[in-house]
Design an enzyme around this catalytic site. Structure first.
Site, PDB file in Angstrom:
ATOM      1  N   ARG A 211       0.861  -1.175   0.000  1.00  0.00           N
ATOM      2  CA  ARG A 211       0.000   0.000   0.000  1.00  0.00           C
ATOM      3  C   ARG A 211       0.901   1.230   0.000  1.00  0.00           C
ATOM      4  O   ARG A 211       1.995   1.201   0.565  1.00  0.00           O
ATOM      5  CB  ARG A 211      -0.910   0.016   1.224  1.00  0.00           C
ATOM      6  CG  ARG A 211      -1.855  -1.177   1.326  1.00  0.00           C
ATOM      7  CD  ARG A 211      -2.686  -1.102   2.600  1.00  0.00           C
ATOM      8  NE  ARG A 211      -3.620  -2.214   2.710  1.00  0.00           N
ATOM      9  CZ  ARG A 211      -3.341  -3.374   3.319  1.00  0.00           C
ATOM     10  NH1 ARG A 211      -2.148  -3.547   3.897  1.00  0.00           N
ATOM     11  NH2 ARG A 211      -4.242  -4.337   3.381  1.00  0.00           N
TER      12      ARG A 211
ATOM     13  N   LYS B 276      -2.154  -2.802   7.883  1.00  0.00           N
ATOM     14  CA  LYS B 276      -3.371  -2.389   8.587  1.00  0.00           C
ATOM     15  C   LYS B 276      -3.528  -3.177   9.873  1.00  0.00           C
ATOM     16  O   LYS B 276      -3.261  -4.377   9.924  1.00  0.00           O
ATOM     17  CB  LYS B 276      -4.598  -2.600   7.692  1.00  0.00           C
ATOM     18  CG  LYS B 276      -4.731  -1.574   6.577  1.00  0.00           C
ATOM     19  CD  LYS B 276      -6.054  -1.730   5.849  1.00  0.00           C
ATOM     20  CE  LYS B 276      -6.256  -0.647   4.800  1.00  0.00           C
ATOM     21  NZ  LYS B 276      -7.549  -0.798   4.106  1.00  0.00           N
TER      22      LYS B 276
ATOM     23  N   HIS C 286      -1.809   3.008  -6.423  1.00  0.00           N
ATOM     24  CA  HIS C 286      -2.744   1.899  -6.239  1.00  0.00           C
ATOM     25  C   HIS C 286      -2.851   1.055  -7.505  1.00  0.00           C
ATOM     26  O   HIS C 286      -3.025  -0.168  -7.435  1.00  0.00           O
ATOM     27  CB  HIS C 286      -4.110   2.443  -5.836  1.00  0.00           C
ATOM     28  CG  HIS C 286      -4.933   1.454  -5.061  1.00  0.00           C
ATOM     29  ND1 HIS C 286      -4.505   0.882  -3.878  1.00  0.00           N
ATOM     30  CD2 HIS C 286      -6.161   0.919  -5.302  1.00  0.00           C
ATOM     31  CE1 HIS C 286      -5.431   0.054  -3.427  1.00  0.00           C
ATOM     32  NE2 HIS C 286      -6.429   0.046  -4.269  1.00  0.00           N
TER      33      HIS C 286
ATOM     34  N   ARG D  67      -0.032  -1.306  -7.518  1.00  0.00           N
ATOM     35  CA  ARG D  67      -0.325  -2.402  -6.574  1.00  0.00           C
ATOM     36  C   ARG D  67      -1.225  -3.440  -7.244  1.00  0.00           C
ATOM     37  O   ARG D  67      -1.015  -4.651  -7.106  1.00  0.00           O
ATOM     38  CB  ARG D  67      -0.992  -1.827  -5.329  1.00  0.00           C
ATOM     39  CG  ARG D  67      -1.477  -2.841  -4.294  1.00  0.00           C
ATOM     40  CD  ARG D  67      -1.899  -2.093  -3.035  1.00  0.00           C
ATOM     41  NE  ARG D  67      -2.844  -2.822  -2.195  1.00  0.00           N
ATOM     42  CZ  ARG D  67      -2.503  -3.692  -1.238  1.00  0.00           C
ATOM     43  NH1 ARG D  67      -1.228  -3.963  -1.027  1.00  0.00           N
ATOM     44  NH2 ARG D  67      -3.425  -4.282  -0.499  1.00  0.00           N
TER      45      ARG D  67
ATOM     46  N   HIS E 255      -4.264  -8.611   2.650  1.00  0.00           N
ATOM     47  CA  HIS E 255      -5.722  -8.632   2.794  1.00  0.00           C
ATOM     48  C   HIS E 255      -6.106  -9.566   3.937  1.00  0.00           C
ATOM     49  O   HIS E 255      -5.679 -10.726   3.959  1.00  0.00           O
ATOM     50  CB  HIS E 255      -6.392  -9.123   1.507  1.00  0.00           C
ATOM     51  CG  HIS E 255      -6.333  -8.128   0.395  1.00  0.00           C
ATOM     52  ND1 HIS E 255      -6.556  -8.464  -0.925  1.00  0.00           N
ATOM     53  CD2 HIS E 255      -6.090  -6.783   0.394  1.00  0.00           C
ATOM     54  CE1 HIS E 255      -6.449  -7.392  -1.689  1.00  0.00           C
ATOM     55  NE2 HIS E 255      -6.160  -6.368  -0.908  1.00  0.00           N
TER      56      HIS E 255
ATOM     57  N   TYR F 180      -9.785 -10.084  -8.137  1.00  0.00           N
ATOM     58  CA  TYR F 180      -8.871 -10.504  -9.200  1.00  0.00           C
ATOM     59  C   TYR F 180      -9.275 -11.831  -9.834  1.00  0.00           C
ATOM     60  O   TYR F 180      -8.512 -12.380 -10.634  1.00  0.00           O
ATOM     61  CB  TYR F 180      -7.447 -10.640  -8.641  1.00  0.00           C
ATOM     62  CG  TYR F 180      -6.900  -9.355  -8.106  1.00  0.00           C
ATOM     63  CD1 TYR F 180      -6.489  -8.332  -8.960  1.00  0.00           C
ATOM     64  CD2 TYR F 180      -6.791  -9.138  -6.732  1.00  0.00           C
ATOM     65  CE1 TYR F 180      -5.996  -7.140  -8.469  1.00  0.00           C
ATOM     66  CE2 TYR F 180      -6.292  -7.952  -6.225  1.00  0.00           C
ATOM     67  CZ  TYR F 180      -5.903  -6.958  -7.098  1.00  0.00           C
ATOM     68  OH  TYR F 180      -5.407  -5.776  -6.605  1.00  0.00           O
TER      69      TYR F 180
END
Length: 303
Positions: A149, A173, A245, A248, A271, A280
Site C-alpha cells: 500500500r 493495517k 494503487h 499495486r 488482505h 482478481y
C-alpha cells in the site's frame, strides 16, 4: 451523552483496540458526523431514521460503493454501542445495503509496467547525483516488487535498505506484520537511494527510508503520486491511468496471470479476508480459459 461524545469513544476504541490508521479514523469521523448532523444525536437514532439517512445519500449523488462504506461504519458504531451497554439494541440489523457491482480494478499491462520501470531506471542512471530521480526509481521498483500500500511504502523504515535481504517485514493495517519479497532490481535501486540519502545531512537521524520535511517525517503519498504521474507521462503512458494503487493492482494481476495462487497473493497484499482479493478472479478466469484452449484435447486448435 450526546452523539458526538459517543463518536469520540468509538474512534478511540478503533484506534486503541483495532489499530485503525489515521486515514481510516478520519474517514469514519466524517461519515458519522455527517449522519449525526442530518439525523441529530446519531447515538439515539432508530432504524427508520438511519434508513432515511442512507436513502438521502443516493439523492445527494453518493456512489453505491460510498453508500456501502458509510453503512458499514454505522454498523460498526452501533455494534460498539451495544457491546458497551450504551444501547439495548442495534438499529442497523435490518438495514439493507445498496446493490452494487464490484468494479474491476484499474491496472497496467506488463509492457506498460516495464516502460515505467525502465524510464525510472534510465533517469536515475543519467542523473546519479539527483536525489529526486534516485528516490523515484527506488519507490517504483519497490512498489511493483512488493505490491505494498502506498502508505506502507512511504513509511518504510530505513532498516529495510540497511539489511539488504531478499525479504523484509512490513507492518500493515491493524499493525499486522507480513513478510514480503524484494526483487534484485528493487534491492539495487534501494541501495543506490540509501547511499545518496546517507550522504545528505538533512536526512541524518530520520528513521524513514524516504524522509521528508513533512508532518509525519516521511514522504507524503500525495507527493509520490504526483511524481509517479509525471514519470508515466515521460514514459509515454497516459498519466490519468497511473497511481500507486494501480501499480499495486498490476503487481497482483501479473502474479496471477503468471500462475500465482490467489491465497499467496492475498498474503502478499496484506488482505485480511480472501473476499477482498477475489476482485482478481477475472484474471484467474482468463488464465483458466487459456489453459483449457491450449491443452484440452477437444479444444479448437488453429489449423
Amino acid at each position: 451523552m450526546r452523539g458526538s461524545v459517543r463518536i469520540e469513544a468509538f474512534l478511540e476504541m478503533m484506534s486503541a483496540e483495532r489499530g485503525a490508521s489515521e486515514n481510516t479514523l478520519a474517514s469514519y469521523r466524517r461519515d458519522l458526523e455527517d449522519a449525526d448532523e442530518e439525523i441529530g444525536n446519531i447515538a439515539n437514532a432508530g432504524t427508520e431514521a438511519l434508513r432515511a439517512h442512507l436513502s438521502s445519500l443516493a439523492t445527494r449523488g453518493f456512489a453505491s460503493t460510498s453508500q456501502a462504506r458509510k453503512l458499514s461504519v454505522l454498523r460498526q458504531f452501533f455494534k460498539f454501542l451495544y457491546a458497551e451497554g450504551l444501547r439495548s439494541d442495534d438499529p442497523t440489523g435490518t438495514l439493507d445495503g445498496p446493490r452494487r457491482e464490484r468494479a474491476l480494478p484499474k491496472t497496467m499491462s506488463e509492457a506498460e509496467t516495464s516502460r515505467l520501470l525502465d524510464q525510472a531506471a534510465q533517469e536515475a542512471a543519467e542523473k546519479p547525483d539527483d536525489l529526486a530521480s534516485l528516490r523515484l526509481h527506488a519507490l517504483v521498483e519497490v512498489l511493483y516488487a512488493t505490491g505494498l500500500r502506498v502508505s506502507e511504502l512511504v513509511s518504510l523504515p530505513v532498516s529495510v535498505a540497511a539489511r539488504d535481504e531478499r525479504f523484509f517485514v512490513v507492518k500493515g493495517k491493524g499493525n499486522k506484520e507480513r513478510l514480503v519479497p524484494l526483487s534484485p532490481k528493487a534491492r539495487q535501486a534501494m541501495r543506490a537511494w540509501q547511499e545518496a540519502r546517507t550522504a545528505h545531512p538533512a536526512f541524518a537521524g530520520s528513521p524513514y527510508l524516504f524522509p521528508a520535511a513533512s508532518e509525519t517525517g516521511c514522504l507524503p503519498r500525495q507527493v509520490f503520486g504526483r511524481e509517479l504521474k509525471s514519470l508515466a507521462a515521460r514514459a509515454g503512458i497516459a498519466s490519468a491511468k497511473i497511481s500507486p494503487h494501480v501499480i499495486r493492482h498490476a503487481f497482483a494481476s501479473h502474479l496471477l496471470q503468471n500462475g500465482a495462487d490467489l491465497r499467496a497473493v492475498q498474503q502478499l497484499l496484506g488482505h485480511a479476508d480472501i473476499s477482498t482479493t477475489q476482485i482478481y478472479t477475472h484474471v484467474l478466469e482468463e488464465r483458466l480459459v487459456r489453459l483449457v484452449n491450449d491443452h484440452h484435447p477437444l479444444a479448437d486448435k488453429p489449423l
